[in-house]
Write an enzyme that holds these catalytic residues in place. Structure first.
Site, short mmCIF file in Angstrom:
data_model
loop_
_atom_site.label_atom_id
_atom_site.label_comp_id
_atom_site.label_asym_id
_atom_site.label_seq_id
_atom_site.Cartn_x
_atom_site.Cartn_y
_atom_site.Cartn_z
N ASP A 147 53.90 -28.90 169.65
CA ASP A 147 52.87 -29.55 170.14
C ASP A 147 52.55 -31.08 169.18
O ASP A 147 52.84 -31.17 168.21
CB ASP A 147 51.81 -28.54 170.40
CG ASP A 147 51.24 -28.16 169.11
OD1 ASP A 147 51.63 -28.53 168.23
OD2 ASP A 147 50.62 -26.93 169.30
N ASP B 209 54.29 -21.00 176.93
CA ASP B 209 53.91 -20.61 175.50
C ASP B 209 52.41 -19.87 175.32
O ASP B 209 51.49 -20.26 176.23
CB ASP B 209 54.35 -21.76 174.52
CG ASP B 209 52.74 -22.50 174.48
OD1 ASP B 209 52.10 -22.27 173.43
OD2 ASP B 209 52.47 -23.24 175.06
#
Length: 376
Positions: free
Chosen positions: A93, A267
């Site tokens: 991320d 996720d």
């Protein structure tokens, strides 16, 4: 070994999609659940276990890794894959979500965000370009744009301001990422719970012609129907030939329903975090092993599971470990939970291939609602 990054759509059942994300490091079967390896570890798990459960990809956290051990150090040590002994794909991320959550420790402007480390108070600046640079040093296969995620509820003007800045940052991230064969940068659709802003964000990102698209800023406390409504607005706008990733989601129920709305990748820390707190996800629903009803229950969580933690340990023993605060309890339940998530994804993929996803959803939810077997 392929040197390209591509998405192959193999089957569809309604809006549910069965596909593959092909990368030089391996193929990601979608719909996919990505275990979260925040600081280079999926908590309470050996990565060999994570691999054996069927995870094709894991997630790493840019914010935490840039602070400790540091992106430059990871690069000197050969990159994140070598550092943690994971040869399959890794998604990182941007660090934006964690930085934005440091509301009292950060300052935000067009150039990026300046923040104090929660570790030692040191001052850092993260721009869109620096976020991509850090992810490049880590060597991840899928990199995320830096974005501003507004906590809901929020005023419409604030949601729109953050969404527009995230779009400008997406353009800068694309330039910084450049052309990296075999790797991808995903844009992130923002817009809070306002349909017109979600559509505006998705359209603008589509025009950037990125290799994949994420939906961010959801599963942050809003009702599930709001999240699914935003997917109804967003997914039809996104290119059908690119993967779609719903960030930070979620519960098995969230995943099951989001797949039906066109999402390919997920996720969440929930499987491991819940495991460390004594909660087990199973085909019977969620089981709280702290409860006294399990104290003399000799049955395993699910004797039909292929996971040793699920199949071979009695509920009484798991209850004892959790109530005694033994680390093994959290390890075994994390193992069970990740196994269940991967089993769920395998079932989802098979059902889409067979054109029976609606039936699969109903059967799975019926199992959860029926609940656990009566205590012995």
């Amino acid at each position: 070994m392929t040197e390209t990054f591509q998405f192959k759509l193999l089957a569809a059942d309604g809006n549910a999609r069965r596909g593959e994300v092909v990368t030089p490091r391996g193929t990601i079967r979608t719909p996919a659940f990505m275990p979260v390896g925040t600081v280079g570890t999926v908590k309470a798990m050996y990565l060999d276990q994570v691999r054996d459960l069927g995870a094709d990809i894991i997630l790493g956290n840019t914010y935490h890794l840039m602070l400790r051990p540091g992106a430059e150090r990871v690069a000197r040590l050969g990159g994140l894959h070598k550092f943690i002994r994971w040869e399959r794909p890794i998604l990182t991320d941007s660090g934006g979500f964690q930085v934005m959550s440091l509301s009292s420790l950060r300052k935000l402007n067009e150039q990026g965000v300046t923040f104090k480390s929660h570790v030692d108070g040191a001052l850092y600046h993260m721009s869109p370009e620096r976020s991509i640079e850090i992810q490049g040093l880590l060597g991840s296969d899928i990199q995320m744009q830096l974005d501003e995620c507004v906590a809901l509820p929020a005023e419409p003007d604030e949601i729109e301001r953050a969404m527009e800045m995230s779009l400008r940052w997406a353009e800068r991230c694309k330039v910084a990422f450049g052309d990296q064969p075999g790797k991808a940068m995903f844009g992130i659709v923002q817009g809070g719970d306002i349909p017109r802003l979600r559509e505006r964000s998705a359209l603008a990102l589509r025009d950037l012609d990125l290799k994949g698209y994420a939906v961010g800023g959801l599963a942050v406390g809003e009702p599930q129907e709001v999240m699914l409504g935003m997917l109804d607005v967003t997914c039809p706008v996104l290119p059908a030939d690119k993967p779609r990733y719903l960030m930070g989601v979620g519960t098995p129920d969230d995943i099951l329903k989001s797949v039906a709305h066109g999402i390919d990748m997920f996720d969440c820390v929930m499987p491991t975090r819940s495991g460390r707190h004594g909660l087990a996800f199973t085909r019977y629903g969620r089981i709280n092993l702290r409860n006294a009803r399990h104290a003399e229950d000799t049955r395993p969580l699910d004797e039909q599971s292929s996971c040793p933690a699920t199949r071979d340990y009695s509920r009484a023993y798991l209850h004892h470990l959790i109530r005694s605060n033994e680390s093994l309890g959290g390890m075994l339940l994390s193992w069970n939970n990740l196994a269940y998530y991967q089993e769920l994804m395998a079932g989802i993929r098979k059902a889409i291939e067979e054109g029976r996803y609606t039936d699969f959803m109903a059967e799975t939810m019926e199992g959860w609602q029926r609940g656990d077997l009566p205590p012995v």
